[in-house]
Enzyme design. Structure first.
Site, PDB file in Angstrom:
ATOM      1  N   CYS A 126      -6.637 -28.849  10.538  1.00  0.00           N
ATOM      2  CA  CYS A 126      -7.816 -29.667  10.728  1.00  0.00           C
ATOM      3  C   CYS A 126      -7.167 -31.248  10.477  1.00  0.00           C
ATOM      4  O   CYS A 126      -7.794 -32.211  10.995  1.00  0.00           O
ATOM      5  CB  CYS A 126      -8.754 -29.620   9.635  1.00  0.00           C
ATOM      6  SG  CYS A 126      -9.719 -27.852   9.958  1.00  0.00           S
ATOM      7  N   ASP A 130      -7.996  -8.076  -0.106  1.00  0.00           N
ATOM      8  CA  ASP A 130      -7.016  -8.319   1.106  1.00  0.00           C
ATOM      9  C   ASP A 130      -7.767  -7.863   2.380  1.00  0.00           C
ATOM     10  O   ASP A 130      -8.806  -7.140   2.213  1.00  0.00           O
ATOM     11  CB  ASP A 130      -5.986  -7.421   0.843  1.00  0.00           C
ATOM     12  CG  ASP A 130      -6.080  -5.957   1.553  1.00  0.00           C
ATOM     13  OD1 ASP A 130      -5.654  -5.731   2.517  1.00  0.00           O
ATOM     14  OD2 ASP A 130      -6.781  -5.178   0.716  1.00  0.00           O
ATOM     15  N   HIS A 147      -5.214 -22.104   9.603  1.00  0.00           N
ATOM     16  CA  HIS A 147      -6.564 -22.519   9.168  1.00  0.00           C
ATOM     17  C   HIS A 147      -7.304 -21.390   8.587  1.00  0.00           C
ATOM     18  O   HIS A 147      -7.988 -21.670   7.232  1.00  0.00           O
ATOM     19  CB  HIS A 147      -7.370 -23.240  10.431  1.00  0.00           C
ATOM     20  CG  HIS A 147      -9.103 -23.312   9.937  1.00  0.00           C
ATOM     21  ND1 HIS A 147      -9.565 -24.497   9.354  1.00  0.00           N
ATOM     22  CD2 HIS A 147      -9.979 -22.634  10.306  1.00  0.00           C
ATOM     23  CE1 HIS A 147     -10.746 -24.458   9.064  1.00  0.00           C
ATOM     24  NE2 HIS A 147     -11.071 -23.241   9.534  1.00  0.00           N
ATOM     25  N   ASP A 151       0.935  -1.137   0.025  1.00  0.00           N
ATOM     26  CA  ASP A 151      -0.054   0.143   0.039  1.00  0.00           C
ATOM     27  C   ASP A 151       0.879   1.242   0.032  1.00  0.00           C
ATOM     28  O   ASP A 151       2.208   1.307  -0.074  1.00  0.00           O
ATOM     29  CB  ASP A 151      -1.036   0.048   1.050  1.00  0.00           C
ATOM     30  CG  ASP A 151      -0.266   0.125   2.341  1.00  0.00           C
ATOM     31  OD1 ASP A 151       1.029   0.381   2.655  1.00  0.00           O
ATOM     32  OD2 ASP A 151      -0.810  -0.445   3.468  1.00  0.00           O
ATOM     33  N   CYS A 162      -6.913 -28.537   5.632  1.00  0.00           N
ATOM     34  CA  CYS A 162      -5.708 -27.989   5.924  1.00  0.00           C
ATOM     35  C   CYS A 162      -4.901 -28.841   7.024  1.00  0.00           C
ATOM     36  O   CYS A 162      -5.409 -29.725   7.714  1.00  0.00           O
ATOM     37  CB  CYS A 162      -6.104 -26.566   6.460  1.00  0.00           C
ATOM     38  SG  CYS A 162      -6.494 -26.348   8.276  1.00  0.00           S
ATOM     39  N   CYS A 193     -12.464 -29.552   6.033  1.00  0.00           N
ATOM     40  CA  CYS A 193     -11.420 -28.889   5.663  1.00  0.00           C
ATOM     41  C   CYS A 193     -10.216 -29.802   5.649  1.00  0.00           C
ATOM     42  O   CYS A 193     -10.302 -30.496   6.632  1.00  0.00           O
ATOM     43  CB  CYS A 193     -11.121 -27.700   6.797  1.00  0.00           C
ATOM     44  SG  CYS A 193      -9.615 -26.938   6.339  1.00  0.00           S
TER      45      CYS A 193
END
Length: 381
Positions: free
Chosen positions: A313, A270, A339, A96, A310, A308
């Site tokens: 998990c 974002d 996660h 930014d 991931c 999930c």
């Protein structure tokens, strides 16, 4: 000269304005729509490593110009070879301009046509940020995508104030564009402002499109206005921007707003949300929000989200994460952060597939039903 940032539109969803595309950068070509994690200090909150970001599907990540300018300094990062080398991230980086932090964090700021005079919030030093200075700092940091310096007025500010602000932001955008030293390998985006005033949004978009930036950001949203108001401005603004260039909605990261933004033609998003709420023990799941610190999970040995796949998990239970948070162990917020970031990347993957299948409204209905969202008052987050 070829622009550093290019966009390829692959498909427009049949029932909405959603776009499936590719963002081409000096550090790779990435699928859109995308969510971009925020690494304010060239590091991800929750102690998530660059290798883990890559593993979970991150494509472009954000770093903060204001904070990196103050510490460790743009000169040092340039000496290290730029942000990619400094933080060991091989894919895309977006910075930014620092303007939002100056207006929201700095003490005793004074806005002039030349730029913003302010005091460092940490040590009280007098500093000055101009459109040219913001570009120079970002040229030194070396991201793929940079932002023009703008003013982000409050959404409900008076019409006269916002009008003057929009006109100044347009002048600053032109000054920053002229100061840009590396357009061959860094793309500079203009930022559309205008608060909730439709004619000022049109004016801002017209001014910036006339400058032919390689991409456009939509700022001044998700700053306290309702979801309906944000969607109204989005629906107005995105058609004013070139279809051949990427569109970036700044600071948005809830599941409902991501999908509604995509429906209105946004390509990039974002937000600090996934790691911020993770630090408080809140997890995003396909079945709604889950606050893992709650007592009811003390003996719940299921994963955070049974649907999930991931790392968190696959290997850890709700009971274990609750224990970590109760014991004030940093590993708990790390697992929750991983996660949540994975969840949003996976959601955007589902969004891209839904655009391909012309079924985005079905996915929206599913997500809104799961989370209990309505147009005005989302139940969660």
């Amino acid at each position: 000269m070829e622009p550093a940032i290019k966009y390829r539109l692959i498909k427009t969803e049949k029932h909405t304005g959603a776009r499936l595309g590719e963002l081409m950068t000096p550090h790779g070509t990435f699928a859109t729509p995308m969510f971009m994690p925020v690494g304010t200090q060239a590091a991800m909150k929750g102690a998530i490593s660059p290798e883990e970001l890559d593993e979970m599907g991150s494509q472009v990540i954000l770093a903060n110009t204001y904070h990196l300018w103050l510490q460790p300094g743009a000169d040092l990062i340039a000496e290290a070879g730029g942000l990619h080398r400094f933080m060991n991230w091989p894919k895309g980086i977006l910075t930014d301009s620092g303007g939002f932090q100056v207006f929201s964090l700095a003490k005793n700021r004074r806005l002039t046509e030349e730029g913003v005079h302010f005091r460092n919030a940490v040590n009280g030093d007098r500093l000055f940020l101009s459109p040219e200075k913001a570009i120079h700092i970002q040229n030194q940091l070396g991201p793929d995508i940079m932002m023009s310096l703008d003013e982000c007025p409050p959404f409900f500010e008076s019409y006269d104030y916002v009008k003057h602000s929009v006109e100044r932001t347009s002048r600053w955008a032109e000054r920053g564009l002229k100061a840009h030293a590396h357009p061959d390998y860094q793309g500079l985006f203009g930022i559309v402002q205008g608060a909730g005033y439709e004619d000022l949004r049109r004016e801002s978009a017209r001014d910036l499109v006339s400058l032919d930036f390689p991409g456009y950001s939509i700022g001044g949203l998700s700053v306290g206005e309702s979801k309906d108001e944000m969607n109204r401005i989005l629906a107005l603004t995105t058609p004013l921007l070139p279809t051949s260039k990427p569109r970036y909605l700044m600071g948005v990261g809830t599941a409902d707003s991501l999908i509604d933004g995509v429906i209105r033609g946004v390509d990039m998003f974002d937000c600090v949300l996934p790691t911020r709420i993770a630090r408080k023990g809140t997890c995003m799941t396909t079945h709604g929000r889950l606050v893992v610190k709650n007592a009811k999970y003390a003996r719940d040995f299921r994963p955070i989200d049974p649907d999930c796949d991931c790392y968190t998990c696959q290997h850890y239970s709700r009971a274990y994460l609750r224990h970590l948070f109760k014991a004030d162990e940093d590993f708990g917020l790390r697992l929750a952060s991983y996660h949540n970031l994975y969840f949003l990347h996976h959601l955007m993957k589902r969004v891209r597939q839904a655009i391909q299948n012309d079924s985005l409204l079905d996915l929206r209905a599913e997500v809104f039903d799961t989370y209990g969202y309505n147009a005005e008052h989302p139940k969660n987050f």
